[in-house]
Motif scaffolding. Structure first.
Motif, mmCIF file in Angstrom:
data_model
loop_
_atom_site.group_PDB
_atom_site.id
_atom_site.type_symbol
_atom_site.label_atom_id
_atom_site.label_comp_id
_atom_site.label_asym_id
_atom_site.label_seq_id
_atom_site.Cartn_x
_atom_site.Cartn_y
_atom_site.Cartn_z
ATOM 1 N N ARG A 1 -45.519 32.107 19.618
ATOM 2 C CA ARG A 1 -44.340 31.500 20.272
ATOM 3 C C ARG A 1 -43.278 32.556 20.558
ATOM 4 N NH1 ARG A 1 -45.663 27.277 16.696
ATOM 5 N NH2 ARG A 1 -44.134 27.958 15.168
ATOM 6 N N TRP A 2 -43.047 33.475 19.620
ATOM 7 C CA TRP A 2 -42.072 34.557 19.800
ATOM 8 C C TRP A 2 -42.448 35.395 21.017
ATOM 9 C CZ3 TRP A 2 -42.315 39.689 16.787
ATOM 10 C CH2 TRP A 2 -41.175 40.467 17.033
ATOM 11 N N LEU A 3 -43.713 35.754 21.116
ATOM 12 C CA LEU A 3 -44.167 36.575 22.241
ATOM 13 C C LEU A 3 -44.023 35.823 23.562
ATOM 14 C CD1 LEU A 3 -47.324 38.131 20.573
ATOM 15 C CD2 LEU A 3 -45.127 39.270 21.007
ATOM 16 N N GLN A 4 -44.368 34.548 23.576
ATOM 17 C CA GLN A 4 -44.232 33.752 24.803
ATOM 18 C C GLN A 4 -42.760 33.599 25.197
ATOM 19 O OE1 GLN A 4 -46.648 32.920 26.908
ATOM 20 N NE2 GLN A 4 -47.854 34.132 25.479
ATOM 21 N N GLU A 5 -41.896 33.424 24.223
ATOM 22 C CA GLU A 5 -40.462 33.328 24.501
ATOM 23 C C GLU A 5 -39.941 34.632 25.088
ATOM 24 O OE1 GLU A 5 -36.540 31.732 24.686
ATOM 25 O OE2 GLU A 5 -38.556 30.911 24.755
ATOM 26 N N GLY B 1 -55.281 48.955 13.854
ATOM 27 C CA GLY B 1 -54.460 48.252 14.839
ATOM 28 C C GLY B 1 -55.141 47.007 15.374
ATOM 29 N N ASN B 2 -56.443 47.098 15.570
ATOM 30 C CA ASN B 2 -57.180 45.932 16.035
ATOM 31 C C ASN B 2 -57.114 44.810 15.008
ATOM 32 O OD1 ASN B 2 -57.778 47.408 18.288
ATOM 33 N ND2 ASN B 2 -59.913 47.771 17.761
ATOM 34 N N SER B 3 -57.213 45.148 13.737
ATOM 35 C CA SER B 3 -57.080 44.144 12.673
ATOM 36 C C SER B 3 -55.698 43.507 12.714
ATOM 37 C CB SER B 3 -57.292 44.787 11.302
ATOM 38 O OG SER B 3 -58.570 45.310 11.191
ATOM 39 N N LEU B 4 -54.699 44.326 12.927
ATOM 40 C CA LEU B 4 -53.325 43.837 12.996
ATOM 41 C C LEU B 4 -53.134 42.884 14.179
ATOM 42 C CD1 LEU B 4 -50.397 43.838 12.071
ATOM 43 C CD2 LEU B 4 -50.092 46.005 13.288
ATOM 44 N N ILE B 5 -53.610 43.267 15.346
ATOM 45 C CA ILE B 5 -53.482 42.413 16.538
ATOM 46 C C ILE B 5 -54.220 41.094 16.328
ATOM 47 C CG2 ILE B 5 -54.068 42.192 18.988
ATOM 48 C CD1 ILE B 5 -53.751 45.312 19.083
ATOM 49 N N PHE B 6 -55.413 41.181 15.794
ATOM 50 C CA PHE B 6 -56.182 39.967 15.552
ATOM 51 C C PHE B 6 -55.444 39.046 14.583
ATOM 52 C CE2 PHE B 6 -59.530 37.395 13.624
ATOM 53 C CZ PHE B 6 -60.099 36.863 14.773
ATOM 54 N N ALA B 7 -54.916 39.592 13.492
ATOM 55 C CA ALA B 7 -54.183 38.780 12.516
ATOM 56 C C ALA B 7 -52.939 38.163 13.147
ATOM 57 C CB ALA B 7 -53.814 39.618 11.300
ATOM 58 N N LEU B 8 -52.180 38.953 13.908
ATOM 59 C CA LEU B 8 -50.973 38.433 14.550
ATOM 60 C C LEU B 8 -51.298 37.318 15.544
ATOM 61 C CD1 LEU B 8 -48.990 41.743 15.148
ATOM 62 C CD2 LEU B 8 -48.467 39.941 13.483
ATOM 63 N N SER B 9 -52.450 37.415 16.202
ATOM 64 C CA SER B 9 -52.833 36.397 17.188
ATOM 65 C C SER B 9 -53.105 35.048 16.539
ATOM 66 C CB SER B 9 -54.060 36.851 17.982
ATOM 67 O OG SER B 9 -55.249 36.720 17.216
ATOM 68 N N LYS B 10 -53.322 35.040 15.244
ATOM 69 C CA LYS B 10 -53.620 33.798 14.514
ATOM 70 C C LYS B 10 -52.371 33.109 13.974
ATOM 71 C CE LYS B 10 -58.100 34.114 14.778
ATOM 72 N NZ LYS B 10 -58.864 33.129 15.513
ATOM 73 N N VAL B 11 -51.195 33.710 14.156
ATOM 74 C CA VAL B 11 -49.956 33.164 13.576
ATOM 75 C C VAL B 11 -49.158 32.460 14.688
ATOM 76 C CG1 VAL B 11 -47.849 33.716 12.307
ATOM 77 C CG2 VAL B 11 -49.941 35.043 11.886
ATOM 78 N N PRO B 12 -49.120 31.122 14.675
ATOM 79 C CA PRO B 12 -48.431 30.392 15.747
ATOM 80 C C PRO B 12 -46.984 30.833 15.994
ATOM 81 C CG PRO B 12 -49.794 28.887 14.510
ATOM 82 C CD PRO B 12 -49.815 30.202 13.758
ATOM 83 N N PRO B 13 -46.150 31.074 14.962
ATOM 84 C CA PRO B 13 -44.783 31.519 15.263
ATOM 85 C C PRO B 13 -44.746 32.866 16.004
ATOM 86 C CG PRO B 13 -44.872 30.686 13.032
ATOM 87 C CD PRO B 13 -46.294 30.771 13.523
ATOM 88 N N VAL B 14 -45.680 33.738 15.716
ATOM 89 C CA VAL B 14 -45.738 35.018 16.428
ATOM 90 C C VAL B 14 -46.094 34.765 17.895
ATOM 91 C CG1 VAL B 14 -46.998 37.219 16.644
ATOM 92 C CG2 VAL B 14 -46.276 36.397 14.393
#
Length: 121
Positions: free
Chosen positions: A32-36, A17-30
């Motif tokens: 932006r989706w979370l901030q929206e 899960g930590n690997s997944l969170i770290f990878a997702l944190s590197k994807v700008p569209p993700v």
């Protein structure tokens, strides 16, 4: 984006899960989706789930990418993983691809509910 020197705390075989969170944190569209999602829920008069998986993930990503923060992050989305994937609630090692599928499905369902609530308000 610089994530500083932070790491992610392991909560008992949660490196998948930590690997997944770290990878997702590197994807700008993700990001932006979370901030929206955070913007929509903060502006909505409708009640919002205090255990919202998108809000937890958004907070984790925000903390992870904060260059001023240095302490290891205990990801709330992993602390609450039983909410989005009941089988992942224990301390058994899990597959990151399977975790991604469960997490994405939970996020999509939450996003759909949030958008529906926005339309109803």
């Amino acid at each position: 984006m610089n994530s500083g020197n932070k790491g992610l705390a392991n909560l008992g075989n949660t490196c998948y899960g930590n690997s997944l969170i770290f990878a997702l944190s590197k994807v700008p569209p993700v990001r932006r989706w979370l901030q929206e999602h955070l913007r929509l829920t903060s502006e909505s008069p409708a009640p919002h789930d205090p255990h919202c998986v998108l809000c937890m993930l958004a907070g984790d990503v925000r903390a992870l990418i904060d260059p001023a923060a240095r302490a290891p992050l205990t990801p709330s989305v992993m602390r609450e993983r039983r909410r989005w994937a009941h089988a992942f609630g224990g301390t058994a090692q899990q597959d990151v691809h399977e975790a991604f599928q469960f997490l994405l499905e939970a996020c999509d369902e939450t996003d759909a509910r949030t958008l529906l609530n926005q339309q109803l308000c």
